[in-house]
Enzyme design. Structure first.
Site, PDB file in Angstrom:
ATOM      1  N   CYS A 115       0.822  -1.221   0.000  1.00 25.43           N
ATOM      2  CA  CYS A 115       0.000   0.000   0.000  1.00 25.43           C
ATOM      3  C   CYS A 115       0.853   1.266   0.000  1.00 25.43           C
ATOM      4  CB  CYS A 115      -0.925   0.011   1.212  1.00 25.43           C
ATOM      5  SG  CYS A 115      -2.090  -1.345   1.205  1.00 25.43           S
ATOM      6  N   HIS A 255      -2.762   7.081   4.413  1.00 23.64           N
ATOM      7  CA  HIS A 255      -3.262   5.865   3.759  1.00 23.64           C
ATOM      8  C   HIS A 255      -4.578   5.481   4.424  1.00 23.64           C
ATOM      9  CE1 HIS A 255      -3.663   1.993   2.052  1.00 23.64           C
ATOM     10  NE2 HIS A 255      -3.316   1.322   3.131  1.00 23.64           N
ATOM     11  N   ASN A 285     -10.121   0.415   1.251  1.00 28.08           N
ATOM     12  CA  ASN A 285      -8.673   0.468   1.088  1.00 28.08           C
ATOM     13  C   ASN A 285      -8.328   0.131  -0.368  1.00 28.08           C
ATOM     14  OD1 ASN A 285      -5.923   0.069   1.075  1.00 28.08           O
ATOM     15  ND2 ASN A 285      -5.878  -1.300   2.849  1.00 28.08           N
TER      16      ASN A 285
HETATM   17  N1  COA Z   1     -17.956  -9.073   9.854  1.00 32.83           N
HETATM   18  C1  COA Z   1     -18.290  -9.550  11.067  1.00 32.83           C
HETATM   19  N2  COA Z   1     -17.397 -10.074  11.912  1.00 32.83           N
HETATM   20  C2  COA Z   1     -16.112 -10.107  11.500  1.00 32.83           C
HETATM   21  C3  COA Z   1     -15.709  -9.625  10.252  1.00 32.83           C
HETATM   22  C4  COA Z   1     -16.705  -9.101   9.411  1.00 32.83           C
HETATM   23  N3  COA Z   1     -16.419  -8.613   8.208  1.00 32.83           N
HETATM   24  N4  COA Z   1     -14.365  -9.792  10.139  1.00 32.83           N
HETATM   25  C5  COA Z   1     -13.944 -10.347  11.277  1.00 32.83           C
HETATM   26  N5  COA Z   1     -14.997 -10.546  12.100  1.00 32.83           N
HETATM   27  C6  COA Z   1     -15.017 -11.132  13.447  1.00 32.83           C
HETATM   28  C7  COA Z   1     -13.848 -12.053  13.709  1.00 32.83           C
HETATM   29  O1  COA Z   1     -14.109 -13.331  13.210  1.00 32.83           O
HETATM   30  C8  COA Z   1     -13.755 -12.004  15.214  1.00 32.83           C
HETATM   31  O2  COA Z   1     -14.738 -12.871  15.730  1.00 32.83           O
HETATM   32  P1  COA Z   1     -14.436 -13.723  17.036  1.00 32.83           P
HETATM   33  O3  COA Z   1     -14.187 -12.707  18.128  1.00 32.83           O
HETATM   34  O4  COA Z   1     -15.685 -14.508  17.222  1.00 32.83           O
HETATM   35  O5  COA Z   1     -13.224 -14.534  16.719  1.00 32.83           O
HETATM   36  C9  COA Z   1     -14.179 -10.577  15.548  1.00 32.83           C
HETATM   37  O6  COA Z   1     -14.870 -10.082  14.397  1.00 32.83           O
HETATM   38  C10 COA Z   1     -13.039  -9.660  15.879  1.00 32.83           C
HETATM   39  O7  COA Z   1     -12.038  -9.837  14.894  1.00 32.83           O
HETATM   40  P2  COA Z   1     -10.741  -8.981  14.910  1.00 32.83           P
HETATM   41  O8  COA Z   1      -9.876  -9.403  13.765  1.00 32.83           O
HETATM   42  O9  COA Z   1     -10.145  -8.961  16.282  1.00 32.83           O
HETATM   43  O10 COA Z   1     -11.357  -7.514  14.622  1.00 32.83           O
HETATM   44  P3  COA Z   1     -10.649  -6.155  14.563  1.00 32.83           P
HETATM   45  O11 COA Z   1     -11.300  -5.193  15.444  1.00 32.83           O
HETATM   46  O12 COA Z   1      -9.139  -6.290  14.641  1.00 32.83           O
HETATM   47  O13 COA Z   1     -10.968  -5.682  13.071  1.00 32.83           O
HETATM   48  C11 COA Z   1      -9.865  -5.511  10.956  1.00 32.83           C
HETATM   49  C12 COA Z   1     -10.509  -6.425  11.962  1.00 32.83           C
HETATM   50  C13 COA Z   1      -9.364  -6.341   9.802  1.00 32.83           C
HETATM   51  C14 COA Z   1     -10.909  -4.538  10.479  1.00 32.83           C
HETATM   52  C15 COA Z   1      -8.713  -4.763  11.629  1.00 32.83           C
HETATM   53  O14 COA Z   1      -7.885  -5.663  12.315  1.00 32.83           O
HETATM   54  C16 COA Z   1      -7.831  -3.996  10.670  1.00 32.83           C
HETATM   55  O15 COA Z   1      -8.289  -3.063  10.050  1.00 32.83           O
HETATM   56  N6  COA Z   1      -6.554  -4.342  10.612  1.00 32.83           N
HETATM   57  C17 COA Z   1      -5.552  -3.621   9.867  1.00 32.83           C
HETATM   58  C18 COA Z   1      -5.812  -3.687   8.436  1.00 32.83           C
HETATM   59  C19 COA Z   1      -4.744  -3.028   7.674  1.00 32.83           C
HETATM   60  O16 COA Z   1      -4.099  -2.140   8.140  1.00 32.83           O
HETATM   61  N7  COA Z   1      -4.623  -3.501   6.474  1.00 32.83           N
HETATM   62  C20 COA Z   1      -3.851  -2.980   5.460  1.00 32.83           C
HETATM   63  C21 COA Z   1      -2.544  -2.466   5.768  1.00 32.83           C
HETATM   64  S1  COA Z   1      -2.107  -1.602   4.360  1.00 32.83           S
END
Ligand code: COA
Length: 330
Positions: A115, A255, A285
């Protein structure tokens, strides 16, 4: 000292809008979860037969930037494109764009930095300008992430979108333009975000998408924490390098990976959210394309004026990250 100065911006996104409600028909998710955890409401997805491949989007964004700059494509010496979703493994997207623009004089190549591709590409172009070898450069961030999305993985497919943004840089000897760009990489964290082998099934609702033989895999939670840490750290470094404080920054254009990441970084830097540009709610994103799309929208909305300090800050697969201070000049 010769510096690169931004004299034109342009951007484009595909026509098709994929809403959170649409996604809820594909994977087990809700509009409420996606909004609360990411800030994303909808994203744009390329369709087959609509000339919305990565190079098509890059070309459209470039034409808009050239038009704003009042520079002919024939006068470009360099085209550098940040992308992780090229039309083909080779030739580069930059060569397709060169052909489409008829920029016959330009040297054209892609940069792969996750990214962070746009800031890496802009730094390459700015350095070429500083050596005196280049007068006019086109720098693009362009992606078609939908082609590498695993549409069965709810933790990633809700985040991604397609689009492209471009800037035109010209050489100038005045003390404005790109003041400096600081870049960092750490390959030891490659496995937080990478492309894997295997073909993900494309759901019926998205049957216009042509799948690539690999898809994106991410460890979101750890990546989130690294993103906040790296973005805040590199932004702090570039500010310190120029003896600037957060109060000097007119606009931060970060970003757009997750609204919660953006808010956490803004808070750490003491930059209030009304001086942070966000459009993640509309596009999700778009990887390398997020910063140039946001910069173009901010510019066309009249948010920037000559003398303003703009902070660009990025983070991506690699890991790669970087920050740049631009003294706006038009
Ligand atoms: N809808 C509903 N539930 C979802 C989901 C969705 N789209 N995606 C994940 N979940 C669930 C998971 O399965 C998990 O369930 P569990 O507690 O029963 O295991 C729960 O939500 C929490 O998941 P978690 O991964 O801890 O959530 P989070 O708050 O970290 O959010 C992201 C997930 C991906 C949105 C977040 O981690 C993120 O944005 N990360 C960075 C991404 C990034 O920077 N990417 C690019 C870099 S360039």
């Amino acid at each position: 000292m010769i510096k690169g100065r931004i004299v034109g911006t342009g951007s484009t996104t595909p026509k098709r809008i994929l809403t959170n409600q649409d996604l809820a028909t594909i994977v087990d998710t809700t509009d409420e979860w996606i909004m609360r955890r990411t800030g994303i409401k909808e994203r744009r997805i390329s369709s087959e037969g609509q000339s919305e491949n990565t190079s098509d989007l890059a070309t459209k964004a470039s034409l808009r930037a050239l038009e704003m700059a009042g520079i002919s494509a024939e006068d470009l010496d360099l085209i550098v494109i940040g992308t992780v979703t090229p039309d083909r493994q080779f030739p580069s997207v930059a060569c397709f764009v060169q052909k489409a623009l008829k920029a016959s004089k330009a040297v054209a190549f892609d940069v792969s930095a996750g990214c962070s591709g746009f800031l890496y590409a802009m730094s390459v172009a700015d350095n070429a300008i500083a050596t005196g070898n280049c007068q006019n450069a086109l720098v693009v961030g362009a992606e078609r992430l939908s082609s590498v999305t695993n549409w069965e993985d709810r933790s990633t497919c809700v985040l991604l979108g397609d689009g492209a943004g471009a800037v035109i840089l010209t050489a100038n000897a005045v003390n404005d333009g790109i003041l400096s760009t600081h870049l960092q990489s750490d390959g030891s964290f490659w496995n937080l975000l990478y492309s894997t082998d295997g073909t993900a099934k494309i759901p019926e609702i998205l049957n216009t998408i042509e799948g690539k033989p690999f898809y994106l895999k991410m460890e979101g939670n750890r990546l989130f924490r690294k993103a906040v840490e790296c973005l805040s750290d590199i932004a702090g470094k570039v500010l310190e390098h120029h003896n600037l404080s957060s109060a000097d920054i007119t606009l931060m254009v970060p970003h757009q990976a997750n609204l919660r990441i953006i808010k956490a970084v803004a808070e750490r830097l003491s930059i209030p959210m009304d001086r942070v540009y966000t459009n993640i709610q509309k596009y999700g994103n778009t990887s390398s394309a997020t910063i140039p799309i946001a910069l173009d929208e901010a510019n066309r909305e009249g948010m920037l004026k000559p003398g303003d300090f703009v902070l660009l800050v990025t983070f991506g697969a690699g890991l790669t990250w970087g920050a740049s201070i631009v003294k706006w000049s038009f």
